[in-house]
Enzyme design. Structure first.
Site, PDB file in Angstrom:
ATOM      1  N   GLU A  43       0.875  -1.166   0.000  1.00 23.12           N
ATOM      2  CA  GLU A  43       0.000   0.000   0.000  1.00 23.12           C
ATOM      3  C   GLU A  43       0.912   1.215   0.000  1.00 23.12           C
ATOM      4  OE1 GLU A  43      -1.597   3.149   1.926  1.00 23.12           O
ATOM      5  OE2 GLU A  43      -2.523   1.709   3.291  1.00 23.12           O
TER       6      GLU A  43
ATOM      7  N   CYS B 213      -2.488   8.092   4.199  1.00 26.17           N
ATOM      8  CA  CYS B 213      -2.264   7.708   2.796  1.00 26.17           C
ATOM      9  C   CYS B 213      -3.490   7.993   1.941  1.00 26.17           C
ATOM     10  CB  CYS B 213      -1.888   6.226   2.711  1.00 26.17           C
ATOM     11  SG  CYS B 213      -0.350   5.809   3.559  1.00 26.17           S
TER      12      CYS B 213
END
Length: 476
Positions: free
Chosen positions: A250, A284
């Site tokens: 990720e 994020c």
């Protein structure tokens, strides 16, 4: 294997005593005050070898317990977190900087127990992919072995749980490597979990990138789960190639939000703000560039300005604050530099943009930047902090093209009073997750992963469990 069936409770000082080295170590400082938090061990490659060996030795017995018993352990681990929630939240606030309240430290610790329980409750049965007169084919998912989990500094506990919970549930053992910026909170979390987990099943190692690189390269580690920057992810891909490791990555995002002309600026302002400024922008999948139709551009800016002005920022242990400092000086300098570049290019600073550099801590005020070009660095680069560029557009096609114009695609959002119209726009966006009238909200039941250079592999839900297993077909 030995087990403990009751949990213990700790104070924050107890946790620090348990995880700090007897001598030496590296001092970790509070990003809000500059004061000391505690000392982190500086483990070596030799320490890593021992921990991987212990995890490998424990894995067959852990796998043999079966899904039901491993799930019971995960629920007991969630109980242990809940019994120590306040001590963990205080340590997290001091080390990472995020306030106790709002969607911050207490929220993060609560999410840890929630994710453990969710993974414990998922049902993953063998699938019959063929079942007819010609025969049968069953799809099973077997444990991989030892999983290496490398976490970030922004949500160190929660993302650590995202990695370890499915790994353990699937019968793997886990070696965790927290960020060198926030090791104490993860070491403390692992200490709490290991009061109930069998010996050797969950290990944690603290150190620099050298130790992390060795974990990635280690021949006895079957899979790496990593959350962090795209550049670091590319290094992991290269370093893991020799052993053909499985990877879930990720990576960086620069999430776009598109506000359609029929949206209600007042109704969406709070959700827009938190979509961008959750964890002071250090997320994020936060909203990092906002495209607003020209018909409601100034209204949206006005509502966001009013919302931002009401959000107190300060030391995380102060119960009144909901925004904290940036976690480290490097990130502060990145945000300050990008906002300055926007100013120099003639962009309008609606609010913020002028940090008090004389106060202690890496505090950067919540900042809204309007009248900015789409190719400005504040838009084109991931700022990872409390500065939101707002870009005006004329047509939806133009907004979609700008949203898709970067080489990352972790998340995105569409804001509208017409859900069907929003869905049509969402389908055109190149991102792993697209939210409507919200941004960045994750659910342990809903798969999550990136598109383009935001990574590959899925986390969460049944699909996330499958990515922690080795598919095996049995045909007969």
């Amino acid at each position: 294997m030995t087990t403990q069936t009751t949990h213990k409770t700790f104070t924050t000082d107890d946790l620090l005593t348990a995880i700090e080295p007897v001598t030496g170590g590296r001092q970790i400082k509070d990003p809000a005050t500059g004061g000391p938090v505690g000392r982190a061990p500086e483990h070596t490659d030799a320490d890593l070898e021992g921990l991987v060996a212990e995890a490998a030795a424990a894995q067959p017995g852990w796998a043999a317990l079966g899904h039901a018993e491993r799930s019971a352990y995960l629920n007991r681990a969630a109980d242990a977190i809940e019994a120590n929630a306040e001590a963990l939240a205080v340590l997290l606030s001091r080390e990472q900087g995020k306030p106790l309240n709002g969607p911050n430290a207490r929220f993060e610790v609560g999410a840890c127990s929630t994710w453990l329980r969710a993974n414990a409750g998922f049902e993953l049965e063998p699938e019959f992919v063929v079942d007819d007169d010609g025969g049968r084919a069953e799809l099973h998912y077997r444990p991989l072995g030892v999983v290496g989990a490398i976490g970030p500094w922004n949500w160190p506990m929660m993302i650590g749980i995202w990695q370890l919970a499915p790994g353990l549930r699937m019968g793997n053992t886990v070696v965790m490597k927290p960020s060198s910026s926030t090791p104490l909170s993860v070491l403390a979390l692992v200490h709490v979990l290991n009061t109930v987990l069998p010996d050797g099943v969950l290990q944690a190692i603290s150190g620099d990138r050298t130790v992390g690189n060795r974990l990635v390269e280690h021949p006895d580690v079957a899979k790496i789960m990593f959350t962090g920057s795209t550049n670091a992810g590319k290094t992991i891909i290269r370093n893991s190639a020799e052993t053909v490791k499985r990877l879930t990555l990720e990576l960086g995002g620069n999430d776009a939000g598109i506000v359609l002309p029929d949206a209600d600026p007042t109704a969406i302002a709070q959700d827009l703000f938190w979509g961008a400024f959750i964890n002071t922008g250090q997320t994020c999948a936060a909203l990092k560039r906002l495209y607003v139709h020209e018909d409601i551009y100034e209204q949206v800016i006005s509502e966001l300005e009013q919302t931002a002005s009401q959000m107190p920022m300060g030391v995380g242990l102060d119960e009144g604050n909901v925004l904290g400092p940036l976690q480290n000086k490097n990130q502060f300098d990145i945000v300050a530099g990008l906002v300055q570049a926007a100013k120099d290019a003639g962009a309008r600073i609606v609010i913020g943009g002028d940090p008090d550099r004389d106060q202690p801590g890496y505090f950067y005020p919540a900042t809204l930047v309007a009248d900015i070009a789409n190719d400005n660095p504040l838009v084109a680069q991931e700022q990872f902090g409390p500065a939101l560029p707002i870009i005006k557009y004329s047509t939806v096609d133009e907004a979609v093209a700008m949203a898709n114009g970067l080489d990352v695609g972790l998340g995105a959002s569409v804001w509208s009073s017409d859900i069907q119209a929003a869905r049509q726009v969402a389908a055109q966006i190149q991102a792993g997750s697209v939210w409507i009238n919200k941004h960045g909200t994750v659910d342990p039941r809903v798969p999550f992963g990136g598109a383009k250079q935001s990574g590959y592999g899925l986390e969460f839900g049944i699909e996330g469990l499958k990515h922690l297993g080795q598919p095996q077909i049995i045909s007969y």
